[in-house]
Design an enzyme around this catalytic site. Structure first.
Site, mmCIF file in Angstrom:
data_model
loop_
_atom_site.group_PDB
_atom_site.id
_atom_site.type_symbol
_atom_site.label_atom_id
_atom_site.label_comp_id
_atom_site.label_asym_id
_atom_site.label_seq_id
_atom_site.Cartn_x
_atom_site.Cartn_y
_atom_site.Cartn_z
ATOM 1 N N HIS A 278 28.347 40.540 38.290
ATOM 2 C CA HIS A 278 27.246 41.583 38.431
ATOM 3 C C HIS A 278 27.303 42.748 39.346
ATOM 4 O O HIS A 278 26.722 43.363 38.778
ATOM 5 C CB HIS A 278 25.799 40.699 38.702
ATOM 6 N N CYS A 279 29.062 42.578 40.112
ATOM 7 C CA CYS A 279 29.225 44.047 40.784
ATOM 8 C C CYS A 279 30.145 44.949 40.060
ATOM 9 O O CYS A 279 30.111 45.931 39.101
ATOM 10 C CB CYS A 279 29.074 44.064 41.389
ATOM 11 N N ILE A 280 31.594 44.075 40.534
ATOM 12 C CA ILE A 280 32.636 45.299 39.978
ATOM 13 C C ILE A 280 33.351 45.237 38.174
ATOM 14 O O ILE A 280 33.239 46.600 38.224
ATOM 15 C CB ILE A 280 33.629 44.272 40.681
ATOM 16 N N ASP A 283 29.179 47.693 37.796
ATOM 17 C CA ASP A 283 29.008 49.386 39.076
ATOM 18 C C ASP A 283 29.604 50.273 38.078
ATOM 19 O O ASP A 283 28.681 51.236 38.292
ATOM 20 C CB ASP A 283 28.473 48.953 40.363
#
Length: 439
Positions: A278-280, A283
């Site tokens: 859910h980040c890289i 974002d």
């Protein structure tokens, strides 16, 4: 001493002597570990979540997050140090609250702030003066002051006087054996100097890692995006090198290992089947979206996203090439995919690049099975698929084995002995016999 100074000092004192009650909104991969750490530090903690299943599990002492030690959660719940609820009226009981809710992208890669908005409104409805509110969800620069601040002010609160508002980005790396919520440094930026000071105090009483104060929430919001955009772009470079090296007949992993011998000016990043979590993968798109407000086009970030998004198709192309060498067509072939989790040794398949690989294989008429030692079942569109347990027969019967996620507890010896041919997208450190193709 005026009322504002009095409220700030009282909250500061409660945090320092750990008599404050802390709220955590969102009991997922970020929120539950944070709630546990705050309770372990000696605070009374109330977790809030709209999902009744999560609330019930926490109150029963049942862990569902890999980075939380089950015995810790069970003990904290038994002692009354940690409780969970779906009733936001209990916000009036807390002295500080952290917002740790999802911030997904929509189909147009634009931020969906519905969870943040609804959480902020629910908090504002029951908020009392002298409370600290910290947003931890990863988001675009300006969210804290442009979205949350007006919601609180609409209820008559004065930021920095009646209530204190700050941003402190979560830093969670699921499966990391060295760094976790407790020992990872924290960045904190408040709307006012008092807001920053009070938020930093809360984290210093809980965490072992350093707390770095910055001048504003926007700086803290931007630095989080810089962290993950840095990784996104460098992984894209590694992926592009992998594609080029494949065309040139060069082992990209050997190239990276050779470059990594340089003691300065180089940091190794590695290729793979795509980005997950859910980040890289997500974002950098917050930044791209926000940049449009300033009439700026983030060319490098978008190019990196396109490269990383193309890797699942590259993996399927490699499958075609490898099977073609064996005199087989992709259509009708039997393929076993090892791993659906987005990274090794975790049970999370959010945004996993293996999902689009499976969709493409399905569209090409491939008969596939998925093995994953961490995940029992997963969803492919609306279909629920159960993972299999690896055995000699399923490996031997497959036309191709794809190592998509390199879980440590896969039986690579069994795979090595029985596989006809292997596509290794992760460069597993195992002495395979001469039937392995790399990415």
């Amino acid at each position: 001493m005026n009322q504002m100074e009095q409220q700030a000092l009282e909250l500061q004192s409660k945090l320092e002597n750990k008599t404050a009650t802390i709220g955590v909104v969102g009991l997922g991969y970020v929120g539950l570990p944070l709630a546990v750490e705050k309770a372990k530090a000696g605070f009374t903690v109330i977790g809030f979540d709209v999902q009744k299943e999560k609330v019930d599990k926490v109150n029963a002492g049942e862990n569902y997050i890999g980075d939380v030690i089950p015995a810790d959660l069970e003990q904290l719940v038994k002692s009354g140090q940690l409780t969970a609820t779906a009733d936001y009226s209990f916000i009036k009981e807390v002295d500080a609250v952290a917002i740790c809710v999802p911030t997904p992208l929509d189909i147009y890669k634009q931020p969906n702030m519905d969870y943040v908005k609804s959480s902020a409104k629910a908090i504002a409805d029951h908020l009392t003066k002298g409370t600290l509110i910290v947003l931890e969800s990863t988001t675009y620069p300006g969210t804290t002051e442009e979205l949350i601040k007006p919601i609180l002010e609409a209820k008559g609160f004065k930021i920095g006087e009646d209530v204190f508002l700050a941003y402190s980005p979560e830093r969670v790396d699921p499966g990391n054996k060295h760094f976790n919520t407790k020992n990872t440094p924290k960045v904190v930026g408040g709307v006012t100097e008092n807001c920053t000071k009070i938020a930093a105090t809360m984290y210093r009483t809980v965490l072992d890692g350093d707390v770095h104060e910055v001048s504003s929430p926007a700086v803290a919001e931007m630095e989080k995006l810089l962290e993950n955009t840095f990784r996104n772009i460098n992984i894209a470079l590694a992926n592009e090198m992998a594609i080029l090296c494949n065309k040139m007949g060069i082992d990209v992993w050997e190239v990276i290992d050779a470059a990594a011998t340089k003691p300065y000016g180089f940091m190794p990043f590695y290729p793979g089947p795509g980005l997950g979590g859910h980040c890289i993968p997500i974002d950098p798109w917050y930044l791209t979206w926000k940049a449009r407000e300033y009439n700026y086009h983030t060319k490098l970030i978008e190019a990196a996203g396109e490269i990383n998004d193309s890797m699942p198709s590259f993996v399927v192309q490699r499958c075609m090439e490898i099977l073609n060498e064996q005199g087989k067509a992709l259509k009708g072939s039997k393929v076993v995919i090892l791993g659906v989790a987005y990274k090794k040794d975790i049970d999370d398949y959010r945004e996993s690049p293996i999902i689009p690989i499976l969709k493409e294989l399905r569209n090409f008429g491939v008969q596939f099975e998925v093995a994953d030692t961490q995940i029992d079942e997963f969803k492919l569109d609306n279909q629920l698929i159960k993972t299999i347990e690896l055995n000699e027969a399923c490996i031997a019967n497959a036309d191709l084995i794809i190592i998509a996620t390199d879980h440590s507890d896969f039986d690579y010896e069994l795979i090595n002995k029985n596989a006809k041919v292997i596509l290794d997208t992760r460069n597993v450190k195992f002495d395979f016999i001469n039937k392995r193709y790399k990415l």
